[in-house]
Every structure is written in C-alpha cells, then in structure tokens.
Scaffold this motif. Structure first.
Motif, PDB file in Angstrom:
ATOM      1  N   SER A 144      30.088  -0.247  43.179  1.00  0.00           N
ATOM      2  CA  SER A 144      30.726  -1.088  42.154  1.00  0.00           C
ATOM      3  C   SER A 144      29.880  -2.337  41.896  1.00  0.00           C
ATOM      4  O   SER A 144      29.760  -2.773  40.751  1.00  0.00           O
ATOM      5  CB  SER A 144      32.178  -1.416  42.515  1.00  0.00           C
ATOM      6  OG  SER A 144      32.220  -2.460  43.439  1.00  0.00           O
ATOM      7  N   LEU A 145      29.226  -2.873  42.928  1.00  0.00           N
ATOM      8  CA  LEU A 145      28.314  -4.013  42.713  1.00  0.00           C
ATOM      9  C   LEU A 145      27.121  -3.599  41.852  1.00  0.00           C
ATOM     10  O   LEU A 145      26.602  -4.387  41.062  1.00  0.00           O
ATOM     11  CB  LEU A 145      27.807  -4.571  44.045  1.00  0.00           C
ATOM     12  CG  LEU A 145      28.834  -5.266  44.951  1.00  0.00           C
ATOM     13  CD1 LEU A 145      28.191  -5.622  46.294  1.00  0.00           C
ATOM     14  CD2 LEU A 145      29.399  -6.517  44.293  1.00  0.00           C
ATOM     15  N   LEU A 146      26.701  -2.340  42.017  1.00  0.00           N
ATOM     16  CA  LEU A 146      25.572  -1.829  41.221  1.00  0.00           C
ATOM     17  C   LEU A 146      26.015  -1.386  39.822  1.00  0.00           C
ATOM     18  O   LEU A 146      25.186  -1.008  39.001  1.00  0.00           O
ATOM     19  CB  LEU A 146      24.909  -0.627  41.932  1.00  0.00           C
ATOM     20  CG  LEU A 146      24.209  -0.916  43.258  1.00  0.00           C
ATOM     21  CD1 LEU A 146      23.735   0.385  43.911  1.00  0.00           C
ATOM     22  CD2 LEU A 146      23.026  -1.865  43.077  1.00  0.00           C
ATOM     23  N   GLU A 147      27.350  -1.406  39.601  1.00  0.00           N
ATOM     24  CA  GLU A 147      27.946  -0.956  38.336  1.00  0.00           C
ATOM     25  C   GLU A 147      27.592   0.505  38.053  1.00  0.00           C
ATOM     26  O   GLU A 147      27.194   0.872  36.943  1.00  0.00           O
ATOM     27  CB  GLU A 147      27.547  -1.878  37.175  1.00  0.00           C
ATOM     28  CG  GLU A 147      28.023  -3.302  37.416  1.00  0.00           C
ATOM     29  CD  GLU A 147      27.677  -4.270  36.300  1.00  0.00           C
ATOM     30  OE1 GLU A 147      26.808  -3.964  35.479  1.00  0.00           O
ATOM     31  OE2 GLU A 147      28.305  -5.345  36.280  1.00  0.00           O
ATOM     32  N   LEU A 148      27.750   1.336  39.100  1.00  0.00           N
ATOM     33  CA  LEU A 148      27.478   2.768  38.985  1.00  0.00           C
ATOM     34  C   LEU A 148      28.681   3.562  39.476  1.00  0.00           C
ATOM     35  O   LEU A 148      29.461   3.080  40.314  1.00  0.00           O
ATOM     36  CB  LEU A 148      26.260   3.151  39.825  1.00  0.00           C
ATOM     37  CG  LEU A 148      24.913   2.574  39.386  1.00  0.00           C
ATOM     38  CD1 LEU A 148      23.839   2.933  40.403  1.00  0.00           C
ATOM     39  CD2 LEU A 148      24.523   3.061  37.992  1.00  0.00           C
ATOM     40  N   GLU A 149      28.812   4.787  38.979  1.00  0.00           N
ATOM     41  CA  GLU A 149      29.818   5.722  39.480  1.00  0.00           C
ATOM     42  C   GLU A 149      29.299   6.301  40.793  1.00  0.00           C
ATOM     43  O   GLU A 149      28.074   6.449  40.962  1.00  0.00           O
ATOM     44  CB  GLU A 149      30.021   6.873  38.487  1.00  0.00           C
ATOM     45  CG  GLU A 149      30.633   6.463  37.166  1.00  0.00           C
ATOM     46  CD  GLU A 149      32.003   5.823  37.360  1.00  0.00           C
ATOM     47  OE1 GLU A 149      32.781   6.320  38.200  1.00  0.00           O
ATOM     48  OE2 GLU A 149      32.271   4.820  36.679  1.00  0.00           O
ATOM     49  N   PRO A 150      30.202   6.685  41.724  1.00  0.00           N
ATOM     50  CA  PRO A 150      29.741   7.280  42.988  1.00  0.00           C
ATOM     51  C   PRO A 150      28.775   8.449  42.783  1.00  0.00           C
ATOM     52  O   PRO A 150      27.772   8.560  43.489  1.00  0.00           O
ATOM     53  CB  PRO A 150      31.049   7.742  43.651  1.00  0.00           C
ATOM     54  CG  PRO A 150      32.079   6.808  43.117  1.00  0.00           C
ATOM     55  CD  PRO A 150      31.664   6.482  41.704  1.00  0.00           C
ATOM     56  N   SER A 151      29.062   9.316  41.814  1.00  0.00           N
ATOM     57  CA  SER A 151      28.215  10.500  41.620  1.00  0.00           C
ATOM     58  C   SER A 151      26.813  10.145  41.115  1.00  0.00           C
ATOM     59  O   SER A 151      25.919  10.989  41.104  1.00  0.00           O
ATOM     60  CB  SER A 151      28.875  11.472  40.642  1.00  0.00           C
ATOM     61  OG  SER A 151      29.028  10.832  39.387  1.00  0.00           O
ATOM     62  N   GLN A 152      26.609   8.890  40.710  1.00  0.00           N
ATOM     63  CA  GLN A 152      25.282   8.442  40.265  1.00  0.00           C
ATOM     64  C   GLN A 152      24.490   7.835  41.430  1.00  0.00           C
ATOM     65  O   GLN A 152      23.383   7.345  41.218  1.00  0.00           O
ATOM     66  CB  GLN A 152      25.425   7.376  39.173  1.00  0.00           C
ATOM     67  CG  GLN A 152      26.084   7.874  37.899  1.00  0.00           C
ATOM     68  CD  GLN A 152      26.278   6.738  36.912  1.00  0.00           C
ATOM     69  OE1 GLN A 152      26.919   5.732  37.216  1.00  0.00           O
ATOM     70  NE2 GLN A 152      25.705   6.882  35.734  1.00  0.00           N
ATOM     71  N   CYS A 153      25.099   7.845  42.640  1.00  0.00           N
ATOM     72  CA  CYS A 153      24.457   7.175  43.783  1.00  0.00           C
ATOM     73  C   CYS A 153      24.062   8.164  44.873  1.00  0.00           C
ATOM     74  O   CYS A 153      24.785   9.117  45.160  1.00  0.00           O
ATOM     75  CB  CYS A 153      25.418   6.163  44.410  1.00  0.00           C
ATOM     76  SG  CYS A 153      25.889   4.838  43.291  1.00  0.00           S
ATOM     77  N   ALA A 154      22.939   7.883  45.515  1.00  0.00           N
ATOM     78  CA  ALA A 154      22.538   8.600  46.733  1.00  0.00           C
ATOM     79  C   ALA A 154      22.535   7.590  47.876  1.00  0.00           C
ATOM     80  O   ALA A 154      22.152   6.430  47.693  1.00  0.00           O
ATOM     81  CB  ALA A 154      21.148   9.201  46.564  1.00  0.00           C
ATOM     82  N   VAL A 155      22.973   8.045  49.036  1.00  0.00           N
ATOM     83  CA  VAL A 155      23.019   7.192  50.231  1.00  0.00           C
ATOM     84  C   VAL A 155      21.992   7.704  51.234  1.00  0.00           C
ATOM     85  O   VAL A 155      21.857   8.921  51.428  1.00  0.00           O
ATOM     86  CB  VAL A 155      24.434   7.240  50.853  1.00  0.00           C
ATOM     87  CG1 VAL A 155      24.441   6.655  52.257  1.00  0.00           C
ATOM     88  CG2 VAL A 155      25.443   6.524  49.964  1.00  0.00           C
ATOM     89  N   VAL A 156      21.262   6.789  51.872  1.00  0.00           N
ATOM     90  CA  VAL A 156      20.342   7.166  52.946  1.00  0.00           C
ATOM     91  C   VAL A 156      20.930   6.655  54.262  1.00  0.00           C
ATOM     92  O   VAL A 156      21.160   5.449  54.409  1.00  0.00           O
ATOM     93  CB  VAL A 156      18.930   6.573  52.735  1.00  0.00           C
ATOM     94  CG1 VAL A 156      17.966   7.147  53.761  1.00  0.00           C
ATOM     95  CG2 VAL A 156      18.429   6.841  51.322  1.00  0.00           C
ATOM     96  N   GLU A 157      21.181   7.546  55.200  1.00  0.00           N
ATOM     97  CA  GLU A 157      21.925   7.230  56.423  1.00  0.00           C
ATOM     98  C   GLU A 157      21.306   7.852  57.666  1.00  0.00           C
ATOM     99  O   GLU A 157      20.762   8.947  57.603  1.00  0.00           O
ATOM    100  CB  GLU A 157      23.353   7.782  56.309  1.00  0.00           C
ATOM    101  CG  GLU A 157      24.424   6.785  56.012  1.00  0.00           C
ATOM    102  CD  GLU A 157      24.692   5.775  57.122  1.00  0.00           C
ATOM    103  OE1 GLU A 157      24.215   5.968  58.257  1.00  0.00           O
ATOM    104  OE2 GLU A 157      25.387   4.798  56.852  1.00  0.00           O
ATOM    105  N   ASP A 158      21.421   7.161  58.798  1.00  0.00           N
ATOM    106  CA  ASP A 158      20.953   7.728  60.070  1.00  0.00           C
ATOM    107  C   ASP A 158      22.120   8.138  60.971  1.00  0.00           C
ATOM    108  O   ASP A 158      21.885   8.660  62.062  1.00  0.00           O
ATOM    109  CB  ASP A 158      20.088   6.714  60.839  1.00  0.00           C
ATOM    110  CG  ASP A 158      20.917   5.572  61.380  1.00  0.00           C
ATOM    111  OD1 ASP A 158      21.699   4.979  60.586  1.00  0.00           O
ATOM    112  OD2 ASP A 158      20.825   5.260  62.578  1.00  0.00           O
ATOM    113  N   ALA A 159      23.357   7.871  60.526  1.00  0.00           N
ATOM    114  CA  ALA A 159      24.514   8.097  61.405  1.00  0.00           C
ATOM    115  C   ALA A 159      25.425   9.180  60.856  1.00  0.00           C
ATOM    116  O   ALA A 159      25.618   9.285  59.639  1.00  0.00           O
ATOM    117  CB  ALA A 159      25.313   6.797  61.536  1.00  0.00           C
ATOM    118  N   GLY A 160      26.010   9.972  61.756  1.00  0.00           N
ATOM    119  CA  GLY A 160      26.988  10.973  61.337  1.00  0.00           C
ATOM    120  C   GLY A 160      28.146  10.306  60.604  1.00  0.00           C
ATOM    121  O   GLY A 160      28.599  10.803  59.561  1.00  0.00           O
ATOM    122  N   ALA A 161      28.600   9.171  61.139  1.00  0.00           N
ATOM    123  CA  ALA A 161      29.724   8.461  60.500  1.00  0.00           C
ATOM    124  C   ALA A 161      29.330   7.988  59.103  1.00  0.00           C
ATOM    125  O   ALA A 161      30.156   7.979  58.182  1.00  0.00           O
ATOM    126  CB  ALA A 161      30.149   7.266  61.355  1.00  0.00           C
ATOM    127  N   GLY A 162      28.065   7.614  58.930  1.00  0.00           N
ATOM    128  CA  GLY A 162      27.582   7.144  57.631  1.00  0.00           C
ATOM    129  C   GLY A 162      27.456   8.269  56.628  1.00  0.00           C
ATOM    130  O   GLY A 162      27.786   8.105  55.443  1.00  0.00           O
TER     131      GLY A 162
END
Ligand code: B16
Ligand code: MG
Length: 225
Positions: free
Chosen positions: A159-177
């Motif tokens: 929401s801070l980036l003014e994007l929809e979730p489907s427009q975002c990719a997340v880079v994570e090292d954790a299973g919880a993340g």
C-alpha cells in the motif's frame, strides 16, 4: 511455459537474511540470552525463529516454561541489547552479494522497491547499509500488529508502494516470510534451502548473480499467485 511475464511492478525485500546477514546476529543474541537464562537453544532451534517477531521468537525458546510478563519483557530487552551491540559496526560492506546490483537494476527498470521486515531495528540497519535512497517504502516491526507469517507487513509495504498485492514479488529467507507473502497474494521468491523456503514460487540459494530479467523469466514459468 507461460507465454507472458507476470506484471510485477514492485519488489519487496525482507531485510534480515536477504539483504544482509543479520540473521546470524539474531542467532548470537538469542544464544547469549538463552545461555544466561538456562534455556536450551542451538543453531538448529534458531532456524525455526527466522522471520518471527522478537516476542514470538522468545515464546518459541521458552516453550512450555512459565515466566511473568515482566520477565519476558526483560528477556526481550536484554536480547535486543545484545543484538543492537552486534549491529553497531554494520556498513555497506555487510550487504550480501548481489543485493546492491539487484536494487540498482530494479531502480533502472522502473520497478518500485520496498522493505518488508519484522524487525524494529530495520531502519537503523537500512541507514547503516546506506541503501535508504534506493528504497521507495519501508514497512518494519513498528508498521503492523500481526507479524509474519501474517501477510500484514507485506500488504502494508504494497500500500505504501501504491501497488496491488498481485503486482508485487517478495524476496524472503524465512518459511514464515514465504507464508506471509503467499497469504498476501504476492509472488514469493525464497532464498535458501527448499526445506525452509520451498513453498515459494521459485527458490534460489542467494541473490548472488541474480538479475531482474532472470527473476521475471523464472516467475513466468511458475504457477500464478
Ligand atoms: P527485532 P526480517 C526479522 O527480520 C528477523 O528475521 C527475526 O529473526 C527477528 O526476530 C525479527 O525480525 C524481529 O527483529 O528484534 O530487531 O525487532 O527477517 O523480517 O527482516
Ligand atoms: Mg529474514
């Protein structure tokens, strides 16, 4: 193979264990606290804590032992004191291989960049790493109430980036993340062993040598979120 690239307009990076190896400092601080408190703890037990909030991490270490809220608070403060000491000397040299090049490539490609970290120390670390001017948004341990694996921190970053979730990719090292990213309806890129991040749309050992072009091509072959 899918014939079109996912329309990703933003990449949200986890901080600890993705852009810098503060995951090791979290481990050392918890180990010191556990040793002093006489609680069993080791590197293997630490793996289950990746991405969890400070309180949630301590609850896992404490297990079914019972402590007053005052003692829990004191233990969290102590651990954070050890951790803050360990991060004092962080500089841009502690950025993990490939991180800076990818941040720069994303900026050049016009892709927005955010941080989605569960840490209340995230801003201090970002300043020490010298990457604040490469970021469009920071969501951290102060931004939301529910920590990973809840999707909240990533939804807040989007929401801070003014994007929809489907427009975002997340880079994570954790299973919880990774679980948090998937629950948010975002593309998930896992860094590390498949036992830890295998639920992600794609898994890489690290960001070393990774380009945005490669990531897009690999995500295009993954099942959409
Ligand atoms: P703090 P991330 C997380 O950061 C860490 O992975 C996790 O080990 C830590 O307990 C949590 O932040 C809270 O950190 O005690 O500094 O508030 O991986 O989400 O960037
Ligand atoms: Mg992490």
């Amino acid at each position: 193979m899918s014939n079109h690239l996912p329309q990703i307009q933003g990449v949200i990076f986890d901080l600890d264990g993705v852009l810098t190896d503060t995951a090791e400092f979290h481990y050392q601080a918890w180990q010191k606290l556990a040793d002093e408190a006489g609680l069993p703890f080791d590197r293997e037990a630490n793996e289950a804590l990746r991405g969890l909030s400070r309180r949630e991490s301590l609850m896992q270490i404490v297990g079914d032992r019972s402590f007053s809220e005052e003692t829990i608070q004191a233990m969290m403060d102590k651990k954070n004191g050890y951790y803050v000491d360990l991060i004092q000397n962080i500089t841009s040299a502690e950025l993990l291989p490939g991180a800076l090049a990818l941040l720069d490539e994303l900026r050049q490609a016009g892709v927005k960049v955010g941080i989605g970290s569960g840490s209340k120390n995230a801003r201090t670390i970002i300043d020490k790493l010298g990457i604040a001017d490469r970021l469009d948004a920071i969501a951290d341990g102060y931004s939301v109430k529910n920590s990973k694996p809840a999707p909240d921190v990533f939804l807040h970053a989007a929401s801070l980036l003014e994007l929809e979730p489907s427009q975002c990719a997340v880079v994570e090292d954790a299973g919880a993340g990774v679980a948090a990213a998937l629950a948010a309806g975002m593309w998930a890129i896992g860094l590390g062993p498949a036992e830890r991040v295998g639920a992600a749309h794609m898994v890489l050992p690290s960001l070393d040598g990774v380009t945005w072009t490669d990531l897009q091509a690999k995500l295009a072959q993954a099942k959409p979120c």
